[in-house]
Design an enzyme around this catalytic site. Structure first.
Site, mmCIF file in Angstrom:
data_model
loop_
_atom_site.group_PDB
_atom_site.id
_atom_site.type_symbol
_atom_site.label_atom_id
_atom_site.label_comp_id
_atom_site.label_asym_id
_atom_site.label_seq_id
_atom_site.Cartn_x
_atom_site.Cartn_y
_atom_site.Cartn_z
ATOM 1 N N GLY A 140 -5.857 4.351 -7.312
ATOM 2 C CA GLY A 140 -4.487 4.797 -6.971
ATOM 3 C C GLY A 140 -3.710 5.211 -8.200
ATOM 4 C CE1 TYR A 162 3.609 -2.874 -0.424
ATOM 5 C CE2 TYR A 162 5.560 -4.236 -0.671
ATOM 6 C CZ TYR A 162 4.556 -3.459 -1.228
ATOM 7 O OH TYR A 162 4.505 -3.285 -2.589
#
Ligand code: NAD
Length: 318
Positions: A8, A142
């Site tokens: 990422g 999350y």
């Protein structure tokens, strides 16, 4: 850390972390990877770059072996607001990607870093000076993935001896890459809009305190924790760290000191406001300070000066 794989790596943190670590460890020793390629981006151009979907466990292992890495910095994830809009995908990427990365670390005996977040706390967590070890019952997808990730990293250390380490980042403020859809993004957007339009409409309501940190302090924290003496770490994963806690009126007042015409208004987004309400007002980073010497250099005033200066150049605004 000698050979480091970053997943990422074209996001808000990775695009600066790769450059920062290449400066310390050498350009060829930091392997940047991401789902996508952004030509012209420094992380792609200044050293090795590979396309890597963290859900592709086989390819992750192959890339790690090919470059003979000894450290994995796992950043690929969906952030809080995006995860709330796409909870199933968020579970898949945040947990599936983490599991794959931990398995590669186990097989290749790599050190391992992944960030947790203040999103790992929830409404029943003590709100002020939130302790390192406390109630964690987040009500967002999350947060669920962040708590699960903290536990999984602890498990890989205890069960398999993988040298896992991590921090709970607060909202990160930076000027290089745009934030990826978190609840604290307003504190980045406000600087762009202050320079471009002299006004900003905040989706977070006045009076909502959240912890924040300027990116240079976050990058330093990652490297310092990874280089810390293992025997000094009582906690390993998910260290609380913070540099400042403020609410929208405070950042607006700080900007006004430099741009006197600046005006702030509000159009509260109920989804992100609900997430913000469930997070601490301020967290306690004593354990990080004591166990590996964490220290933040920027406060709201010094960060604001630097952000405005750097963005004036980036946006070509005098
Ligand atoms: P970001 O959204 O800016 O970047 C994430 C990157 O991951 C993107 O470049 C994206 O292309 C990539 N990605 C998404 N799915 C992928 C996949 N399947 N395979 C490979 N790459 C994929 O995020 P960020 O702000 O850089 O955050 C990195 C980590 O830090 C995340 O774990 C996040 O939860 C954590 N964190 C960030 C903040 C913050 O304020 N930025 C705060 C706390 C914690």
């Amino acid at each position: 850390m000698k050979k480091i794989l970053v997943t990422g790596s074209l996001g808000q943190i990775g695009s600066e972390l790769v450059t920062y670590m290449r400066g310390i460890y050498g350009n060829d020793n930091v392997i940047a990877t991401d789902l996508r390629r952004i030509d012209g981006c420094e992380a792609v151009e200044s050293g090795p770059f590979e396309i890597l979907d963290v859900l592709d466990a086989k390819k992750m292992g192959e890339v790690a072996k090919k470059h003979n890495v000894d450290t994995i910095i796992h950043l690929a994830a969906l952030l809080s607001a995006v995860a709330e809009a796409k909870p199933v995908l968020a579970w898949e990427i945040n947990m599936g990607g983490l599991f794959n990365a931990l398995e590669v670390a186990r097989e290749l005996k790599c050190s391992f870093f992944t960030p947790s977040s203040i999103g790992a706390f929830g409404p029943s967590t003590p709100k002020d000076n939130t302790p390192q070890d406390t109630i964690q019952r987040p009500e967002t997808m999350y947060g669920v993935t962040k708590v699960s990730g903290e536990l999984l990293c602890d498990y890989y250390y205890k069960k398999f001896g993988v040298d896992t380490r991590g921090v709970r980042f607060p909202g990160l403020i930076s000027y290089v890459a745009p934030p990826g859809g978190g609840t604290t993004d307003y504190a980045v957007d406000i600087y762009y809009k202050a320079l471009e339009d002299k006004k900003y409409t905040s989706y977070i309501n006045k009076g909502t305190y959240m912890d924040m940190m300027y990116m240079p302090d976050a990058l330093k924290a990652i490297v310092n924790l990874m280089e810390a003496d293992s025997s000094k770490l009582v906690h390993r994963n998910a260290f609380n760290i913070t540099a400042m806690s403020f609410e929208p009126e405070m950042i607006a007042a700080e900007i006004k000191k430099h741009i006197s015409e600046f005006e702030m208004s509000y159009n509260v987004d109920p989804v992100r406001q609900a997430i913000a309400n469930s997070w601490p007002d301020s967290i306690d980073s004593t354990c990080a300070k004591e166990e590996w010497g964490f220290k933040a250099n920027y406060d709201l005033a010094s960060m604001t000066i630097d952000m405005l200066e750097k963005l004036r150049v980036k946006l070509n605004i005098r």
